[in-house]
Design a protein around this motif. Sequence first.
Motif, PDB file in Angstrom:
ATOM      1  N   THR A   1       0.958  -1.242   0.067  1.00  0.00           N
ATOM      2  CA  THR A   1       0.208   0.036   0.016  1.00  0.00           C
ATOM      3  C   THR A   1       0.810   1.113  -0.044  1.00  0.00           C
ATOM      4  O   THR A   1       0.663   2.126  -0.900  1.00  0.00           O
ATOM      5  N   TYR A   2       1.883   1.206   0.783  1.00  0.00           N
ATOM      6  CA  TYR A   2       2.867   2.316   0.862  1.00  0.00           C
ATOM      7  C   TYR A   2       3.451   2.566  -0.659  1.00  0.00           C
ATOM      8  O   TYR A   2       3.891   3.799  -0.906  1.00  0.00           O
ATOM      9  N   LEU A   3       3.838   1.638  -1.218  1.00  0.00           N
ATOM     10  CA  LEU A   3       4.576   1.570  -2.522  1.00  0.00           C
ATOM     11  C   LEU A   3       3.709   2.116  -3.642  1.00  0.00           C
ATOM     12  O   LEU A   3       3.914   2.410  -4.985  1.00  0.00           O
ATOM     13  N   LYS A   4       2.384   2.211  -3.175  1.00  0.00           N
ATOM     14  CA  LYS A   4       1.177   2.498  -4.217  1.00  0.00           C
ATOM     15  C   LYS A   4       0.877   1.580  -5.330  1.00  0.00           C
ATOM     16  O   LYS A   4       0.152   1.726  -6.443  1.00  0.00           O
ATOM     17  N   ILE A   5       1.324   0.343  -4.830  1.00  0.00           N
ATOM     18  CA  ILE A   5       1.364  -0.807  -5.780  1.00  0.00           C
ATOM     19  C   ILE A   5      -0.344  -1.212  -5.723  1.00  0.00           C
ATOM     20  O   ILE A   5      -1.052  -1.184  -6.789  1.00  0.00           O
ATOM     21  N   LEU A   6      -0.679  -1.504  -4.638  1.00  0.00           N
ATOM     22  CA  LEU A   6      -2.110  -2.184  -4.478  1.00  0.00           C
ATOM     23  C   LEU A   6      -3.139  -1.092  -4.718  1.00  0.00           C
ATOM     24  O   LEU A   6      -4.250  -1.377  -5.410  1.00  0.00           O
ATOM     25  N   PRO A   7      -2.912   0.048  -4.213  1.00  0.00           N
ATOM     26  CA  PRO A   7      -3.889   1.187  -4.589  1.00  0.00           C
ATOM     27  C   PRO A   7      -4.208   1.308  -6.085  1.00  0.00           C
ATOM     28  O   PRO A   7      -5.284   1.649  -6.442  1.00  0.00           O
ATOM     29  N   THR A   8      -3.130   1.409  -6.835  1.00  0.00           N
ATOM     30  CA  THR A   8      -2.994   1.628  -8.358  1.00  0.00           C
ATOM     31  C   THR A   8      -3.831   0.401  -8.854  1.00  0.00           C
ATOM     32  O   THR A   8      -4.704   0.771  -9.857  1.00  0.00           O
ATOM     33  N   ILE A   9      -3.467  -0.856  -8.508  1.00  0.00           N
ATOM     34  CA  ILE A   9      -4.115  -1.809  -9.426  1.00  0.00           C
ATOM     35  C   ILE A   9      -5.647  -1.703  -9.005  1.00  0.00           C
ATOM     36  O   ILE A   9      -6.363  -2.016  -9.691  1.00  0.00           O
ATOM     37  N   ILE A  10      -5.893  -1.774  -7.787  1.00  0.00           N
ATOM     38  CA  ILE A  10      -7.254  -1.608  -7.151  1.00  0.00           C
ATOM     39  C   ILE A  10      -8.114  -0.655  -7.936  1.00  0.00           C
ATOM     40  O   ILE A  10      -9.273  -0.550  -8.280  1.00  0.00           O
ATOM     41  N   LYS A  11      -7.647   0.611  -8.122  1.00  0.00           N
ATOM     42  CA  LYS A  11      -8.159   1.742  -8.683  1.00  0.00           C
ATOM     43  C   LYS A  11      -8.308   1.545 -10.141  1.00  0.00           C
ATOM     44  O   LYS A  11      -9.570   1.675 -10.749  1.00  0.00           O
ATOM     45  N   TYR A  12      -7.518   0.953 -10.865  1.00  0.00           N
ATOM     46  CA  TYR A  12      -7.734   0.892 -12.226  1.00  0.00           C
ATOM     47  C   TYR A  12      -8.553  -0.544 -12.600  1.00  0.00           C
ATOM     48  O   TYR A  12      -9.300  -0.458 -13.591  1.00  0.00           O
ATOM     49  N   PHE A  13      -8.575  -1.484 -11.643  1.00  0.00           N
ATOM     50  CA  PHE A  13      -9.244  -2.601 -11.823  1.00  0.00           C
ATOM     51  C   PHE A  13     -10.832  -2.165 -11.602  1.00  0.00           C
ATOM     52  O   PHE A  13     -11.733  -2.581 -12.348  1.00  0.00           O
ATOM     53  N   GLY A  14     -11.010  -1.278 -10.338  1.00  0.00           N
ATOM     54  CA  GLY A  14     -12.103  -0.926 -10.192  1.00  0.00           C
ATOM     55  C   GLY A  14     -12.852  -0.176 -11.063  1.00  0.00           C
ATOM     56  O   GLY A  14     -13.863  -0.215 -11.514  1.00  0.00           O
ATOM     57  N   GLY A  15     -12.065   0.651 -11.831  1.00  0.00           N
ATOM     58  CA  GLY A  15     -12.532   1.525 -12.948  1.00  0.00           C
ATOM     59  C   GLY A  15     -12.776   0.822 -14.136  1.00  0.00           C
ATOM     60  O   GLY A  15     -13.914   1.212 -14.766  1.00  0.00           O
ATOM     61  N   LEU A  16     -12.150  -0.257 -14.358  1.00  0.00           N
ATOM     62  CA  LEU A  16     -12.631  -1.198 -15.480  1.00  0.00           C
ATOM     63  C   LEU A  16     -14.124  -1.881 -15.389  1.00  0.00           C
ATOM     64  O   LEU A  16     -14.926  -1.922 -16.137  1.00  0.00           O
ATOM     65  N   ILE A  17     -14.310  -2.241 -14.105  1.00  0.00           N
ATOM     66  CA  ILE A  17     -15.577  -2.796 -13.790  1.00  0.00           C
ATOM     67  C   ILE A  17     -16.550  -1.900 -13.867  1.00  0.00           C
ATOM     68  O   ILE A  17     -17.681  -1.875 -14.279  1.00  0.00           O
ATOM     69  N   SER A  18     -16.285  -0.424 -13.350  1.00  0.00           N
ATOM     70  CA  SER A  18     -17.248   0.424 -13.464  1.00  0.00           C
ATOM     71  C   SER A  18     -17.649   0.953 -14.971  1.00  0.00           C
ATOM     72  O   SER A  18     -18.725   0.976 -15.149  1.00  0.00           O
ATOM     73  N   LYS A  19     -16.379   0.925 -15.979  1.00  0.00           N
ATOM     74  CA  LYS A  19     -16.685   1.153 -17.044  1.00  0.00           C
ATOM     75  C   LYS A  19     -17.724   0.105 -17.787  1.00  0.00           C
ATOM     76  O   LYS A  19     -18.687   0.419 -18.660  1.00  0.00           O
TER      77      LYS A  19
END
Length: 395
Positions: free
Chosen positions: A108-126
């Motif tokens: 989370t600190y390295l922003k690896i998980l938040p980035t993956i989650i954000k874009y995967f969530g964005g794909l689901i939203s789209k």
Amino acid sequence: MDILLGILAIIITLGLAYLMSNDKKHINYKGIGIMLLFQLLITWFMFSTELGKIIINGISAGFNKLIEFGTEGIMFVLGGFVVDEGGVFFFNVLLLIIFFATILSVLTYLKILPTIIKYFGGLISKITGLPKIESFNGVNSIFFGQSEALIAIRSQFHHLTANRLYIVSASAMSSVSASIVGAYIQMLPAEYILVALPLNMFSALMVASIIAPVTVPKEEDYVDVSNVTEDRSVFEAMGNGALEGGKIALIVAAMLIAFIASLELVNWIIQAVFAGVTLQQILGYILAPIGILMGIAPSEVIEAGSIMGTKIVTNEFVAMLEFQPLLDTMSEKTIGIVSVFLTSFANFSSIGIIAGTVKGIDSKKAGIVSGFGMKLLGGAILTSILSATIAGLFL
């Protein structure tokens, strides 16, 4: 016949969610259909194709390797203890949470998980038309527990209406934290635990979107991951992750002591009135009809129903500990269905945990979440039934 019963169980589950809906006119049927299709494809791929089996075995092997690393740390601290055969549950299972929580904190600190989650969530939203915050929170809930998942979207709580609060709370309640998946794998077959993670994400979004449909203005439909962590270095992230993991391990241990002891007390009272009857058996009979529709064999449905009922009134750890000795006596299909059902936070105590977390973020919103009460638990139970039924179709 099993497939027809499974289809009927899906229809009944979604139908009950429809009856609970507070805005039937605005249900996103297209998005729900797409997510149901995703569930079927994911489960078919994981259970029925060689590549899927290779992937899930590889992920399982990765978790087992992490468990080995975690065990080294535990043995360094506790290696001098002599324990009975079978070990001590707190040492062998719960303390692993510390290592897994540390890894999650660093990622989370390295922003690896938040980035993956954000874009995967964005794909689901789209693809589905769901709002981005709800989609992000659904994916985020695969990795983080109830409190952590909600805290990750705290900066956007002011945008959340009552229906949107229901959806994000339902996602948190119907998920599990990746930090305790290693503990689950120590008790139940890894492949069912791992398949339950994406199934629960989609099931929670489907059921919650039926119960509390939402329409979101475009200017409010965004996700901010800039403040998901306050750690200032990798070492601080490791330290905070370890402390958080230790706290979770102690909380789980305390809850197990309280719930198992309380369960024994309740059974003692019941048996004083009805000799030979336990709360688990009563719950087994109550859940037997839906258990048969889910695909559980009639000869096993009372025992399986008692385990599922125990999870609802206590928590998943208590139920898993009761289910573990039965793994050698039940069919693989029943094991898979029950394992998927157990892999979530859908129980009475979660209502308080979620309401308490929201109160810490926004005290005004906490009253709304508290008001959901049994509706939140009801939706989470339907989520578990839906996920387990989907898994049963391919076993």
